[in-house]
Scaffold this motif. Structure first.
Motif, PDB file in Angstrom:
ATOM      1  N   ARG A   5       0.826  -1.207   0.000  1.00 39.13           N
ATOM      2  CA  ARG A   5       0.000   0.000   0.000  1.00 39.13           C
ATOM      3  C   ARG A   5       0.862   1.259   0.000  1.00 39.13           C
ATOM      4  O   ARG A   5       0.551   2.238  -0.666  1.00 39.13           O
ATOM      5  CB  ARG A   5      -0.943  -0.001   1.192  1.00 39.13           C
ATOM      6  CG  ARG A   5      -2.118  -0.948   0.981  1.00 39.13           C
ATOM      7  CD  ARG A   5      -3.063  -0.829   2.100  1.00 39.13           C
ATOM      8  NE  ARG A   5      -2.417  -1.429   3.275  1.00 39.13           N
ATOM      9  CZ  ARG A   5      -3.020  -1.754   4.382  1.00 39.13           C
ATOM     10  NH1 ARG A   5      -4.290  -1.516   4.526  1.00 39.13           N
ATOM     11  NH2 ARG A   5      -2.366  -2.321   5.374  1.00 39.13           N
ATOM     12  N   ALA A   6       1.966   1.235   0.757  1.00 37.65           N
ATOM     13  CA  ALA A   6       2.873   2.390   0.783  1.00 37.65           C
ATOM     14  C   ALA A   6       3.532   2.593  -0.575  1.00 37.65           C
ATOM     15  O   ALA A   6       3.674   3.728  -1.047  1.00 37.65           O
ATOM     16  CB  ALA A   6       3.929   2.201   1.861  1.00 37.65           C
ATOM     17  N   GLY A  33       3.062   5.893  -2.796  1.00 37.24           N
ATOM     18  CA  GLY A  33       4.231   6.648  -3.247  1.00 37.24           C
ATOM     19  C   GLY A  33       4.289   6.767  -4.758  1.00 37.24           C
ATOM     20  O   GLY A  33       4.633   7.824  -5.298  1.00 37.24           O
TER      21      GLY A  33
END
Length: 164
Positions: free
Chosen positions: A66-67, A71
């Motif tokens: 998810r990060a 990003g």
């Protein structure tokens, strides 16, 4: 006259050369005369399945994934802003000379400056495939380096100069 041009004694001649053109030699031996489809009932059931009935692996993502996705989206928006900055920079600058070759090269350089952020973003996504070790770190570093290199300096300097 060929034997095909003559009607057989018991009835009319049927030309099947068109049907032969649709098949390769050995299709029947391999069982590829018709495509194999899934059961229609199973396909309709899976299409109507509720999201909670799907396997958990298809729906849930790890926090790292998810990060990485967040990003990548953030850098995608930044690279879109960089492209817009280069488009506005191209309108600010004027080619100083009158020769044709120089003008063509200047226009080509402006074009590359405008599409450069999109090309860098696509290259960063392409060059960090799914199986790469430390894929997220490599992708973010590549996108950060590109954002720093591709800053539209003419527009930034014009903006800073107009503030004074």
């Amino acid at each position: 006259m060929s034997p095909r041009d003559v009607d057989p004694p018991g009835g009319a001649y049927v030309d099947d050369s068109d049907d032969e053109a649709l098949h390769w030699a050995g299709d029947d031996a391999r069982g590829q005369a018709a495509p194999r489809l899934r059961d229609a009932g199973a396909a309709s059931e899976s299409a109507l399945a509720a999201p909670e009935e799907l396997p958990e692996a298809d729906v849930a993502r790890s926090p790292a994934e998810r990060a990485l996705l967040a990003g990548t989206v953030a850098f995608g928006l930044l690279y879109l802003a960089l492209s817009i900055g280069w488009i506005s920079s191209a309108q600010l600058l004027v080619y100083p000379s009158l020769d044709l070759l120089g003008e063509i090269m200047w226009q080509f350089g402006e074009f590359l400056a405008m599409v450069g952020p999109a090309l860098w973003f696509a290259a960063a996504l392409t060059l960090t495939p799914e199986g790469a070790s430390r894929r997220g770190t490599k992708r973010m570093l590549g996108l950060l380096a590109g954002a720093l290199v591709l800053l539209p300096w003419p527009a930034l300097l014009f903006w800073i100069g107009s503030m004074q």
